[in-house]
Write an enzyme that holds these catalytic residues in place. Structure first.
Site, PDB file in Angstrom:
ATOM      1  N   LYS A 145       0.225  14.704   1.320  1.00 12.96           N
ATOM      2  CA  LYS A 145      -1.146  14.948   0.857  1.00 12.96           C
ATOM      3  C   LYS A 145      -1.394  16.444   0.608  1.00 12.96           C
ATOM      4  CE  LYS A 145      -2.854  10.786   3.167  1.00 12.96           C
ATOM      5  NZ  LYS A 145      -3.369   9.991   2.045  1.00 12.96           N
ATOM      6  N   THR A 204      -8.821   6.307  -1.646  1.00 14.56           N
ATOM      7  CA  THR A 204     -10.195   5.823  -1.834  1.00 14.56           C
ATOM      8  C   THR A 204     -11.208   6.950  -1.616  1.00 14.56           C
ATOM      9  OG1 THR A 204     -10.154   5.024   0.464  1.00 14.56           O
ATOM     10  CG2 THR A 204      -9.761   3.401  -1.277  1.00 14.56           C
ATOM     11  N   HIS A 250       0.798  -1.234   0.000  1.00 15.55           N
ATOM     12  CA  HIS A 250       0.000   0.000   0.000  1.00 15.55           C
ATOM     13  C   HIS A 250       0.826   1.278   0.000  1.00 15.55           C
ATOM     14  CE1 HIS A 250      -4.197  -1.383   0.517  1.00 15.55           C
ATOM     15  NE2 HIS A 250      -3.671  -2.410   1.166  1.00 15.55           N
ATOM     16  N   LYS A 271      -8.977  13.898   4.631  1.00 16.76           N
ATOM     17  CA  LYS A 271      -8.086  12.733   4.606  1.00 16.76           C
ATOM     18  C   LYS A 271      -7.086  12.914   5.733  1.00 16.76           C
ATOM     19  CE  LYS A 271      -7.070  13.658   0.375  1.00 16.76           C
ATOM     20  NZ  LYS A 271      -6.946  12.532  -0.533  1.00 16.76           N
ATOM     21  N   ARG A 272      -6.297  11.874   5.993  1.00 18.87           N
ATOM     22  CA  ARG A 272      -5.258  11.972   6.999  1.00 18.87           C
ATOM     23  C   ARG A 272      -4.368  13.182   6.704  1.00 18.87           C
ATOM     24  NH1 ARG A 272      -0.423   9.005   6.971  1.00 18.87           N
ATOM     25  NH2 ARG A 272      -1.223   7.891   5.152  1.00 18.87           N
ATOM     26  N   LYS A 281     -14.957   7.937  -3.455  1.00 16.43           N
ATOM     27  CA  LYS A 281     -16.230   8.255  -2.783  1.00 16.43           C
ATOM     28  C   LYS A 281     -16.765   9.592  -3.256  1.00 16.43           C
ATOM     29  CE  LYS A 281     -14.256   5.723   1.039  1.00 16.43           C
ATOM     30  NZ  LYS A 281     -13.397   5.866   2.226  1.00 16.43           N
TER      31      LYS A 281
END
Length: 823
Positions: free
Chosen positions: A562, A664, A365, A556-557, A668
């Site tokens: 990110k 992911t 991952h 998100k985290r 969504k």
């Protein structure tokens, strides 16, 4: 004519049967009278009533799976972020409306009861949520499966925001009980730790090894039924709880050592006490490794027990169980399955190795080297001496194979070895998983390509046939049917209800993109969702937002790669433009952030503080006139995601190219009609391919350009110096404008960006701001935006977890559906 026979109270699906069941459980399980029952009592009584209906299906499912010819997919994951269960189970049983009617008859509001449910925080984010989506799809597709993990008493922390900073609060999800859990009373397994091994020769002259442990822990299963959508299949999520082998020592008690009498119980139960302890201190590393071995050993012992119950020989183990390792956390399974087969079941090494390899498969991952787990040899040896010996033997035999293929290539041997010899010797867990598995897969097309080219390149050259791609997916049952009922109804009216289990059927929506009436309905659904989120934002944060504004969302985290801080730099730039020219024609925007930072990750926590600092200033500046609003939505989790994804207009997927394995959340958002602004990273590449380039806002360096930037010498300060708006934004942050005059607060963040900028935030800034201008132009064209939104939903079929599970079944597991009939 005789009166109709009422449905059974425990299994009937009508409103009348549910009403009787709730009253029964209120009295018989909770010992409450309706007149004095609290809302939580009513929630528990309803949950138990729903569980009763699931257990009827569960018992039938378990009976069918006991047959020797049934192959079971076993998903080993250190995280399962299941989300609240009641609403999802009502949807899958098809009894949401009967339940609403039943509770209304009892004077209760179903939505209010759903809001009371505690969410099990048994994961940090995407990894655990993916595992939960896969369990949903496995059951819906009627594939026999078991999920194995840890029943953490305390899950991921609850997040509060105090004075702009993240504060971690203990997650007490079990405090009021868990109605979904069933614990088999007569099943447990023992797990060894510490001690030493002893070699000996048995009566047949065979070399044998026994592990003499320094201590043992008992693993007790806690099962949650996992029901498929409108099928009778009800699979199992089995989470292991640690207990002391002996919980009370009378000898210590009798001599007055009361603490000593329960000490072993206290030590043993810490194993499943908390999700992912801080692994910076040595004690944290030790506990994390112990957790991983604990749940893996329990799970594999359980599978051998099930094989015995099926009365099948060990040679058939890979024919009956396909075991998938979800990232490196369960990779100790390679050594443990070998230990169980060689030491406990007395198989010859080669036979045991053949069984192990044919049983196990590994999902990677991450491409981040720091996320590929390694363990120092002193720690590993002290905690798991016998598994380490087995790893040494696996490595010896493996390196002999490599020498045969590549004679004289010592550098390759060093790269491939399961033991990293540089500096402190360490066990490479990703290498162990790769060597011990028959299949290795990445989780997006780009990620799988980069996996073969970078971190596992030597293995891909050695065994190219083992490497696969299975792009991640998410379940449309939870993330559309349950969380966005207005859109679900509209989709069903447009294309029929088959899309719920075959998301590709949404392609039929493309014929509706030109219809003004359908466009209007689409916008009405989105507006209702935005109004609902605006109400939640006001309740949670006190910030009033306009549902008519563009909802620009990044949840998100929190992590530097990110790049939430890139988003913030754009907000500051817009803010500065409006301050200079209040008459500027700027599309009104509501920027929503959400996500948790790891407790020890200071830079991520500083980014949260910056978001809140910018919100504090921008939201109250009259020059902005309410056209920009910034919100940090606290404690983002599955429950709050139910409200956030359906309300999004723009989905922020802006990680540095080559850093995100898949993502992911992007899927969504897409299912719910949000349009993506993103880089060519992770599954964004495939989302753009499916949605079409005209329905995706692309910016940023590609993977190749990122590599070239570093190779040619990246100078972020020079980029800032050459862009007036970027320099101004950084100066405003550094100067204390968003920290109440404190010039020191954000100094580490600004210095990091100007000095090294490890994730190329400044390199992508200008292109990102220009892309956001294209977003604003598209938003002002209502019909164009609506068409883009519809097409994103219509073309989201590839990103259903049902498709992903079908690929695992076909490519890796060789698993097939088994239909379940109710007894």
């Amino acid at each position: 004519m005789s009166p109709p026979i009422p449905e059974p109270t425990r299994t009937g699906l009508s409103a009348a049967a549910l009403e009787r069941a709730v009253l029964d459980n209120l009295a018989c399980l909770l010992a409450r009278l309706p007149a004095i029952a609290t809302p939580h009592d009513w929630y528990m009584a309803l949950a138990y009533s729903v569980r009763d209906r699931m257990l009827a299906r569960w018992v039938s499912t378990v009976g069918v799976y006991a047959a020797p010819e049934v192959k079971i997919a076993c998903y080993l994951s250190a995280e399962f972020l299941t989300g609240p269960q009641l609403g999802n189970n009502l949807v899958n049983l098809g009894i949401e409306e009967p339940a609403r009617t039943a509770m209304q008859a009892l004077g209760q509001d179903l939505d209010a009861l759903l809001a009371l449910e505690e969410e099990p925080g048994l994961g940090n984010g995407g990894l655990g949520r993916l595992a939960a989506c896969f369990l949903d799809s496995l059951a819906t597709l009627q594939v026999p499966s078991i999920g194995f993990g840890i029943r953490y008493e305390f899950g991921i922390f609850d997040q509060e925001i105090r004075d702009g900073w993240q504060v971690e609060v203990t997650d007490k999800w079990l405090q009021k009980g868990n109605p979904w859990e069933v614990s088999p009373p007569d099943l447990s397994f023992y797990v060894n730790f510490g001690g030493h091994s002893e070699a000996w020769t048995d009566a047949a002259g065979r070399y044998r090894v026994r592990w003499v442990p320094g201590g043992r822990v008992k693993g007790v299963p806690c099962d949650t039924p996992v029901l498929g959508y409108r099928v009778n299949t009800c699979n199992t999520l089995r989470l292991w709880k640690s207990e002391a082998v002996e919980s009370f020592d009378f000898q210590d008690f009798n001599v007055g050592d009361y603490y000593g009498a329960v000490e072993q119980k206290m030590i043993s139960e810490t194993l499943s006490k908390v999700l992912y302890p801080n692994d910076e201190p040595e004690i944290g590393k030790r506990l994390r490794l112990a957790q991983q071995y604990f749940f893996v050993s329990c799970s594999l012992q359980n599978l051998l027990h099930l094989l015995d119950l099926k009365r099948q020989p060990l040679a058939r183990f890979p024919d009956i169980f396909a075991v998938q390792l979800n990232d490196t956390h369960p990779s100790i399974a390679v050594a443990e399955l070998m230990r169980l087969l060689v030491d406990e079941r007395e198989l010859p090494w080669d036979e045991a190795w053949d069984i192990t390899r044919r049983t196990l498969a590994y999902t990677n991952h991450t491409l981040l080297p720091e996320a590929l787990e390694t363990w120092g040899l002193p720690l590993f040896r002290s905690l798991l001496p016998r598994p380490l010996e087995i790893i040494y033997e696996i490595n010896r035999r493996f390196l002999d194979e490599v020498r045969g293929r590549y004679p004289g290539d010592d550098a390759r041997l060093a790269r491939l070895s399961l033991i990293d010899e540089a500096g402190e010797k360490r066990v490479r867990m990703a290498h162990l998983a790769t060597v011990g598995s028959h299949a290795v897969n990445g989780v997006a097309a780009l990620h799988s390509t980069l996996l073969r080219q970078t971190v596992l390149r030597d293995f891909a050259e050695l065994w190219p046939e083992r490497f696969h791609n299975v792009t991640n997916g998410v379940t449309p049952r939870r993330f559309v049917v349950l969380s966005n009922p207005g859109l679900a109804r509209l989709l069903t009216e447009a294309v029929g209800e088959g899309w719920i289990t075959d998301l590709s059927q949404l392609q039929a929506l493309e014929s509706r993109t030109g219809g003004a009436a359908f466009h209007g309905e689409w916008r009405r659904v989105k507006r209702a969702n935005k109004e609902a989120l605006a109400q939640r934002i006001r309740e949670r944060t006190g910030v009033v937002v306009d549902p008519g504004a563009l909802f620009d969302i990044q949840v998100k985290r929190i992590h530097e790669y990110k790049r939430q801080h890139l988003n913030v730099l754009h907000i500051v730039t817009l803010y500065q433009r409006l301050r200079r020219n209040p008459q500027l024609d700027v599309a009104p925007r509501c920027f929503v952030f959400g996500g948790k930072a790891a407790p020890g990750y200071h830079m991520a926590k500083l980014i949260i503080r910056l978001i809140n600092g910018v919100a504090e200033v921008v939201n109250d500046d009259r020059a902005v006139g309410g056209r920009l609003k910034v919100v940090f939505f606290p404690d983002f989790n599955v429950k709050s995601a139910h409200a956030i994804y359906p309300a999004a207009d723009l989905s922020e997927q802006i990680s540095t190219a080559g850093k995100e394995a898949s993502g992911t959340g992007n899927m969504k958002f897409m299912m719910n009609g949000a349009i993506t602004i993103g880089t060519l990273d992770g599954a964004n590449v495939e989302i753009r391919e499916e949605a079409g380039a005209d329905n995706f806002f692309l910016f940023g360096l590609t993977v190749d350009q990122v590599e070239r930037t570093w190779r040619e010498g990246y100078r972020p300060a020079a980029i800032a110096g050459g862009n007036a708006e970027l320099r101004e934004a950084l100066d405003l942050i550094a100067g204390g404008h968003f920290s109440r005059g404190d010039r020191e607060m954000f100094r580490p963040l600004v210095e990091n960006l100007l000095g090294s900028d490890p994730f190329l935030v400044l390199a992508d800034y200008a292109d990102y701001v220009a892309c956001q201008e294209r977003v604003s132009a598209a938003w002002k064209d209502e019909e164009r935006w609506t068409r883009m939104s519809i097409l994103n939903t219509a073309r989201a079929g590839r990103f259903s977890s049902d498709r992903a599970i079908r690929e695992y079944c076909d490519k890796i597991w060789n698993a097939r559906p088994v239909r379940i009939a109710l007894d």
